[in-house]
Design an enzyme around this catalytic site. Sequence first.
Site, PDB file in Angstrom:
ATOM      1  N   CYS A 175      27.596  40.151  19.039  1.00 58.48           N
ATOM      2  CA  CYS A 175      28.937  39.602  18.834  1.00 58.48           C
ATOM      3  C   CYS A 175      29.000  38.079  18.779  1.00 58.48           C
ATOM      4  O   CYS A 175      30.081  37.514  18.661  1.00 58.48           O
ATOM      5  CB  CYS A 175      29.875  40.110  19.924  1.00 58.48           C
ATOM      6  SG  CYS A 175      29.534  39.433  21.564  1.00 58.48           S
ATOM      7  N   CYS A 181      15.304  38.795  32.196  1.00 60.67           N
ATOM      8  CA  CYS A 181      14.253  39.150  31.242  1.00 60.67           C
ATOM      9  C   CYS A 181      14.930  39.791  30.037  1.00 60.67           C
ATOM     10  O   CYS A 181      15.428  40.909  30.128  1.00 60.67           O
ATOM     11  CB  CYS A 181      13.274  40.117  31.917  1.00 60.67           C
ATOM     12  SG  CYS A 181      11.922  40.639  30.867  1.00 60.67           S
TER      13      CYS A 181
END
Length: 155
Positions: free
Chosen positions: A73, A142
């Site tokens: 987005c 991560c």
Amino acid sequence: MTQVEEVPVQTQKYDSVKADTIEVGNITRSKAEWKQLLSSEEYHILREAGTEPAFRNAYYNNKKEGIYYCGGCSLPLYSSNTKFDSGTGWPSFYAPIDPKLVKRKVDRRYGMERVEVVCAQCGSHLGHIFPYEGVPTEERHCLNSLALDFKQMDI
């Protein structure tokens, strides 16, 4: 209708945005709409919580200054200011631009309990958060490179 919440940005300079806030909306798309917008690899990471191979992704070794955006987005999520080399083969950050830009979810897949990190605006899977000593927040976000779009800029 999109609900919007203003979130303060903690960087001095930010892209072409002049204000010191980022609007976080609520983006909802159907499975078919996501499949039209994303490549099959991006869809697997962002919508099915997949993981890309270590050391064989675009941003794990990226040392350029800039902002990392959500691949689903385009919400700005992470700054190169908080990126560090964790030695794991994935892009690692010790904090998002603002904590409100990402959400944490319990992930109990694969017989273990982890903390999943998703985009606060579209719910796309970004990666996982792990404890990590030696960085200010003592945690490592991560992330998957395919979950991010990077824009180089001076920050």
